[in-house]
Design an enzyme around this catalytic site. Structure first.
Site, mmCIF file in Angstrom:
data_model
loop_
_atom_site.group_PDB
_atom_site.id
_atom_site.type_symbol
_atom_site.label_atom_id
_atom_site.label_comp_id
_atom_site.label_asym_id
_atom_site.label_seq_id
_atom_site.Cartn_x
_atom_site.Cartn_y
_atom_site.Cartn_z
ATOM 1 N N GLU A 231 0.919 -8.314 11.704
ATOM 2 C CA GLU A 231 0.648 -7.035 11.140
ATOM 3 C C GLU A 231 1.483 -7.593 9.603
ATOM 4 O O GLU A 231 2.240 -8.267 9.508
ATOM 5 C CB GLU A 231 1.691 -6.118 11.576
ATOM 6 C CG GLU A 231 1.891 -5.042 10.531
ATOM 7 C CD GLU A 231 0.606 -4.240 9.868
ATOM 8 O OE1 GLU A 231 0.563 -4.171 8.666
ATOM 9 O OE2 GLU A 231 -0.399 -3.857 10.665
ATOM 10 N N HIS B 284 -8.336 3.790 20.077
ATOM 11 C CA HIS B 284 -7.388 2.611 20.453
ATOM 12 C C HIS B 284 -7.944 2.216 22.002
ATOM 13 O O HIS B 284 -7.883 0.883 22.338
ATOM 14 C CB HIS B 284 -5.942 2.919 20.362
ATOM 15 C CG HIS B 284 -5.278 2.974 19.049
ATOM 16 N ND1 HIS B 284 -4.645 4.158 18.664
ATOM 17 C CD2 HIS B 284 -5.250 2.127 18.456
ATOM 18 C CE1 HIS B 284 -4.169 3.930 17.778
ATOM 19 N NE2 HIS B 284 -4.459 2.730 17.310
ATOM 20 N N ASP C 69 -10.147 -0.571 6.096
ATOM 21 C CA ASP C 69 -11.721 -0.946 5.640
ATOM 22 C C ASP C 69 -11.504 -2.103 4.417
ATOM 23 O O ASP C 69 -10.403 -2.485 4.264
ATOM 24 C CB ASP C 69 -12.239 0.262 4.731
ATOM 25 C CG ASP C 69 -12.456 1.462 5.806
ATOM 26 O OD1 ASP C 69 -13.483 1.567 6.325
ATOM 27 O OD2 ASP C 69 -11.512 2.448 5.756
ATOM 28 N N ASP D 134 -8.176 -4.966 14.180
ATOM 29 C CA ASP D 134 -7.525 -3.436 13.852
ATOM 30 C C ASP D 134 -7.330 -3.392 12.489
ATOM 31 O O ASP D 134 -6.216 -3.211 11.958
ATOM 32 C CB ASP D 134 -6.477 -3.066 14.547
ATOM 33 C CG ASP D 134 -6.225 -1.662 14.668
ATOM 34 O OD1 ASP D 134 -6.821 -0.994 14.007
ATOM 35 O OD2 ASP D 134 -4.975 -1.289 14.891
ATOM 36 N N SER D 135 -8.307 -3.745 11.554
ATOM 37 C CA SER D 135 -8.343 -3.944 10.211
ATOM 38 C C SER D 135 -8.485 -2.448 9.431
ATOM 39 O O SER D 135 -8.996 -1.648 10.134
ATOM 40 C CB SER D 135 -9.268 -4.681 9.887
ATOM 41 O OG SER D 135 -10.584 -4.252 9.799
ATOM 42 N N GLN E 241 0.827 -1.284 0.141
ATOM 43 C CA GLN E 241 0.013 0.132 -0.131
ATOM 44 C C GLN E 241 0.843 1.227 0.044
ATOM 45 O O GLN E 241 1.876 1.210 0.329
ATOM 46 C CB GLN E 241 -0.903 -0.102 1.119
ATOM 47 C CG GLN E 241 -0.404 -0.128 2.564
ATOM 48 C CD GLN E 241 -1.171 -0.918 3.346
ATOM 49 O OE1 GLN E 241 -2.338 -0.829 3.609
ATOM 50 N NE2 GLN E 241 -0.476 -1.649 4.643
ATOM 51 N N GLY F 294 -2.735 -11.719 8.412
ATOM 52 C CA GLY F 294 -3.662 -11.904 9.477
ATOM 53 C C GLY F 294 -4.591 -13.074 9.374
ATOM 54 O O GLY F 294 -4.851 -13.893 10.363
#
Length: 287
Positions: free
Chosen positions: A111, A67, A164, A161-162, A36, A144
């Site tokens: 991650e 968080h 979109d 904790d993705s 990305q 993940g």
């Protein structure tokens, strides 16, 4: 980016009919990884802002809301969580809050993109606040979904904790991923998920809740308002094999919060309980 009267503005176009713009007083980092495009911007209101593919992920100014609500709510509701799994969270903010619970013995953070971790340490150290150096943190650089499929470990709390559900984050919203997560939860474990802004992304929440209804004894969602996630309050999916955690009383939460010695900028036991009170338009999204 567009320059208007020497001002540089970055526009996020995540939604089809709505966009938000943030002024970039400076671009501190701009690079494409294997997965990305990463940018770190400086903004007068929000401080440093992390974007992935020009979509805001977290900011120095308001990250504490996101968080705190994805860690303290499930951990304090559980009451004796020892093992926490974070899927995503490469900026370190989620690990930071989870590790503030002294009773948590291990936080495994999976991650997919090592580049996010590396640049976060350099450009966003205020988010992790030393979490990457905590011996209780087990950092795994891996996909993940594959990790969840293959792990034989059990976790008391799983935090998704993705990003979109586009690009690398899309698989983390699938039924098979949730099924593997349900298997990896301990008997009274809890999974919480990032489910976007339901006013704008209602299908996202509906899809998660449909899967959760088939997998968990208790499923719901709770809300928090985070300024840079524009379009109304953000929803967090909730699933558990036990109904007890969501039914924990406010006095019990207050006792656990005090015993943990936590300081928080957003989370309080009152906010915890109130976050599960849902407006009508969100309730209508339940399948």
């Amino acid at each position: 980016m567009s320059d208007t009267k020497s001002e540089t503005w970055v526009t996020e176009r995540l939604h089809d009919h709505y966009a938000q713009s943030l002024r970039a007083d400076a671009v501190l980092y701009d690079s494409k990884t294997d997965h990305q495009r990463l940018k770190v911007l400086q903004n007068g209101t929000f401080g440093r802002i992390l974007t992935l593919d020009d979509v805001v992920q977290t900011t120095e100014g308001d990250n504490f809301i996101y968080h705190e609500m994805l860690t303290h709510v499930p951990i304090l509701a559980h009451g004796h969580a020892k093992r926490v799994l974070i899927i995503g969270g490469g900026d370190g903010g989620m690990a930071r809050e989870a590790l503030r619970h002294a009773a948590v013995e291990q936080v495994t953070m999976v991650e997919i993109d090592a580049g996010v971790v590396d640049f976060s340490k350099e450009y966003l150290p205020m988010l992790s606040q030393g979490a990457f150096d905590d011996p209780r943190l087990n950092l795994v650089i891996a996909d993940g979904a594959a990790f969840m499929r293959d792990t034989e470990d059990k976790f008391d709390v799983i935090i998704v904790d993705s990003t979109d559900p586009i690009g690398p984050g899309e698989v983390l919203f699938s039924n098979s991923f949730y099924g593997h997560a349900a298997r990896a939860l301990s008997e009274d474990g809890i999974i919480v998920t990032q489910n976007g802004v339901p006013f704008m992304q209602g299908d996202e929440l509906t899809g998660t809740l449909r899967a959760f209804q088939a997998l968990f004894t208790d499923c719901s969602c709770y809300l928090a308002t985070i300024p840079t996630y524009a379009g109304g309050p953000m929803a967090f999916g909730w699933g558990s094999h036990s109904k007890a955690a969501r039914e924990v009383s406010q006095p019990v939460l207050e006792a656990r919060f005090a015993a943990a010695g936590l300081t928080a900028e957003y989370y309080t036991p009152e906010v915890h309980k109130a976050a599960f009170a849902l407006p009508g338009y969100v309730k209508k999204l339940f399948p």
